[in-house]
Scaffold this motif. Structure first.
Motif, PDB file in Angstrom:
ATOM      1  N   TRP A   1      11.920   7.622  -8.953  1.00 30.36           N
ATOM      2  CA  TRP A   1      12.589   7.235  -7.552  1.00 30.36           C
ATOM      3  C   TRP A   1      11.681   6.706  -6.610  1.00 30.36           C
ATOM      4  N   GLY A   2      10.428   6.138  -6.940  1.00 25.50           N
ATOM      5  CA  GLY A   2       9.476   5.534  -6.285  1.00 25.50           C
ATOM      6  C   GLY A   2       9.427   4.038  -6.250  1.00 25.50           C
ATOM      7  N   ILE A   3      10.673   3.446  -6.236  1.00 22.65           N
ATOM      8  CA  ILE A   3      10.999   2.025  -6.385  1.00 22.65           C
ATOM      9  C   ILE A   3      10.755   1.458  -4.909  1.00 22.65           C
ATOM     10  N   GLY A   4       9.914   0.238  -4.965  1.00 28.13           N
ATOM     11  CA  GLY A   4       9.510  -0.119  -3.857  1.00 28.13           C
ATOM     12  C   GLY A   4      10.436  -1.357  -3.184  1.00 28.13           C
ATOM     13  N   ASP A   5      11.393  -1.913  -3.832  1.00 25.20           N
ATOM     14  CA  ASP A   5      12.589  -2.628  -3.377  1.00 25.20           C
ATOM     15  C   ASP A   5      13.480  -1.762  -2.764  1.00 25.20           C
ATOM     16  N   ASP A   6      13.759  -1.913  -1.561  1.00 23.77           N
ATOM     17  CA  ASP A   6      14.733  -1.216  -0.885  1.00 23.77           C
ATOM     18  C   ASP A   6      16.230  -1.244  -1.474  1.00 23.77           C
ATOM     19  N   ALA A   7      16.816  -2.569  -1.566  1.00 23.13           N
ATOM     20  CA  ALA A   7      18.029  -2.590  -2.316  1.00 23.13           C
ATOM     21  C   ALA A   7      18.073  -2.047  -3.785  1.00 23.13           C
ATOM     22  N   ILE A   8      17.191  -2.162  -4.640  1.00 24.57           N
ATOM     23  CA  ILE A   8      17.060  -1.561  -5.917  1.00 24.57           C
ATOM     24  C   ILE A   8      17.081  -0.214  -5.928  1.00 24.57           C
ATOM     25  N   ARG A   9      16.107   0.460  -4.772  1.00 25.83           N
ATOM     26  CA  ARG A   9      16.057   1.852  -4.847  1.00 25.83           C
ATOM     27  C   ARG A   9      17.525   2.439  -4.362  1.00 25.83           C
ATOM     28  N   GLU A  10      18.118   1.844  -3.482  1.00 23.36           N
ATOM     29  CA  GLU A  10      19.440   2.294  -3.015  1.00 23.36           C
ATOM     30  C   GLU A  10      20.333   2.218  -4.112  1.00 23.36           C
ATOM     31  N   ALA A  11      20.283   1.200  -5.032  1.00 22.34           N
ATOM     32  CA  ALA A  11      21.102   1.265  -6.115  1.00 22.34           C
ATOM     33  C   ALA A  11      21.017   2.298  -7.060  1.00 22.34           C
ATOM     34  N   ALA A  12      19.566   2.632  -7.303  1.00 23.41           N
ATOM     35  CA  ALA A  12      19.208   3.716  -8.260  1.00 23.41           C
ATOM     36  C   ALA A  12      19.831   4.989  -7.427  1.00 23.41           C
ATOM     37  N   LEU A  13      19.816   5.365  -6.255  1.00 26.79           N
ATOM     38  CA  LEU A  13      20.136   6.446  -5.850  1.00 26.79           C
ATOM     39  C   LEU A  13      21.661   6.446  -5.831  1.00 26.79           C
ATOM     40  N   ASP A  14      22.418   5.416  -5.427  1.00 28.45           N
ATOM     41  CA  ASP A  14      23.842   5.318  -5.744  1.00 28.45           C
ATOM     42  C   ASP A  14      24.430   5.804  -7.147  1.00 28.45           C
ATOM     43  N   ALA A  15      23.487   5.468  -8.136  1.00 27.85           N
ATOM     44  CA  ALA A  15      24.013   5.378  -9.424  1.00 27.85           C
ATOM     45  C   ALA A  15      23.759   6.971 -10.127  1.00 27.85           C
ATOM     46  N   ALA A  16      23.059   7.669  -9.197  1.00 28.42           N
ATOM     47  CA  ALA A  16      22.481   9.064  -9.549  1.00 28.42           C
ATOM     48  C   ALA A  16      23.644  10.130  -9.404  1.00 28.42           C
ATOM     49  N   THR A  17      23.793  11.153 -10.230  1.00 26.87           N
ATOM     50  CA  THR A  17      24.715  12.243 -10.102  1.00 26.87           C
ATOM     51  C   THR A  17      24.278  13.234  -9.030  1.00 26.87           C
ATOM     52  N   VAL A  18      25.268  13.842  -8.371  1.00 24.02           N
ATOM     53  CA  VAL A  18      24.936  15.007  -7.299  1.00 24.02           C
ATOM     54  C   VAL A  18      23.890  15.903  -7.853  1.00 24.02           C
ATOM     55  N   GLU A  19      23.918  16.180  -9.173  1.00 21.41           N
ATOM     56  CA  GLU A  19      23.176  16.967  -9.669  1.00 21.41           C
ATOM     57  C   GLU A  19      21.630  16.398  -9.921  1.00 21.41           C
ATOM     58  N   GLU A  20      21.533  15.216 -10.186  1.00 15.97           N
ATOM     59  CA  GLU A  20      20.167  14.448 -10.278  1.00 15.97           C
ATOM     60  C   GLU A  20      19.624  14.582  -8.984  1.00 15.97           C
ATOM     61  N   LYS A  21      20.230  14.201  -8.015  1.00 16.77           N
ATOM     62  CA  LYS A  21      19.722  14.138  -6.527  1.00 16.77           C
ATOM     63  C   LYS A  21      19.340  15.582  -6.083  1.00 16.77           C
ATOM     64  N   SER A  22      20.042  16.587  -6.547  1.00 15.74           N
ATOM     65  CA  SER A  22      19.919  17.964  -5.934  1.00 15.74           C
ATOM     66  C   SER A  22      18.550  18.402  -6.649  1.00 15.74           C
ATOM     67  N   LYS A  23      18.175  18.150  -8.047  1.00 12.49           N
ATOM     68  CA  LYS A  23      17.071  18.368  -8.842  1.00 12.49           C
ATOM     69  C   LYS A  23      16.031  17.604  -8.084  1.00 12.49           C
TER      70      LYS A  23
END
Length: 149
Positions: free
Chosen positions: A75-97
């Motif tokens: 999750w420590g991605i320096g590019d804001d847009a790519i980090r946002e895309a990674a977060l958007d692609a994650a499941t609720v469970e992945e985000k919670s963990k």
């Protein structure tokens, strides 16, 4: 303003400049126009996300923080847009963990990040931890560190 906030502000400016937040495709952005950033974010692929992830050297991370190195790598991605895309692609469970695993370390992470002098760069590992905390914040899942004296 904490050193963490200052680092995040400076890094956001630097990342924006290096990733082409200004119009780099020949058109000139006007104040308030965000089309180019939206177009860029829409074009981010899984391959872009994987390429933006960093391999960290755990030996360059304080021992007490090594348990969360895998989260900083993911999750420590320096590019804001790519980090946002990674977060958007994650499941609720992945985000919670992610949040449940990292939030207990926030005070120690912030203390480590604050140990870097403001007039010099931080290591790739420290930057990844800072961006990892940014990701939690962007998800609305960042928990303020409790002062542990």
């Amino acid at each position: 303003m904490s050193k963490r906030s200052q680092w995040m502000g400076l890094t956001a400016v630097l990342c924006c400049a290096s990733s082409g937040c200004s119009a780099s495709q020949g058109s000139e952005l006007k104040l308030g126009q965000i089309d180019a950033a939206q177009e860029f974010a829409a074009g981010v692929t899984r391959a872009d996300i994987e390429a933006a992830r960093v391999r960290l050297n755990p030996a360059r991370v304080p021992g007490e923080l090594r348990a969360v190195v895998p989260f900083a790598e993911r999750w420590g991605i320096g590019d804001d847009a790519i980090r946002e895309a990674a977060l958007d692609a994650a499941t609720v469970e992945e985000k919670s963990k992610f949040a449940a695993s990292v939030n207990p370390y926030n005070a120690r992470i912030t203390k480590w990040l604050d140990s870097f002098p403001q007039d010099s760069g931080m290591s790739d590992e420290a930057a990844a931890f800072m961006f990892m905390q940014s990701a939690l914040d962007e998800l609305g899942l960042y928990e303020e560190p409790i002062d542990q004296g």
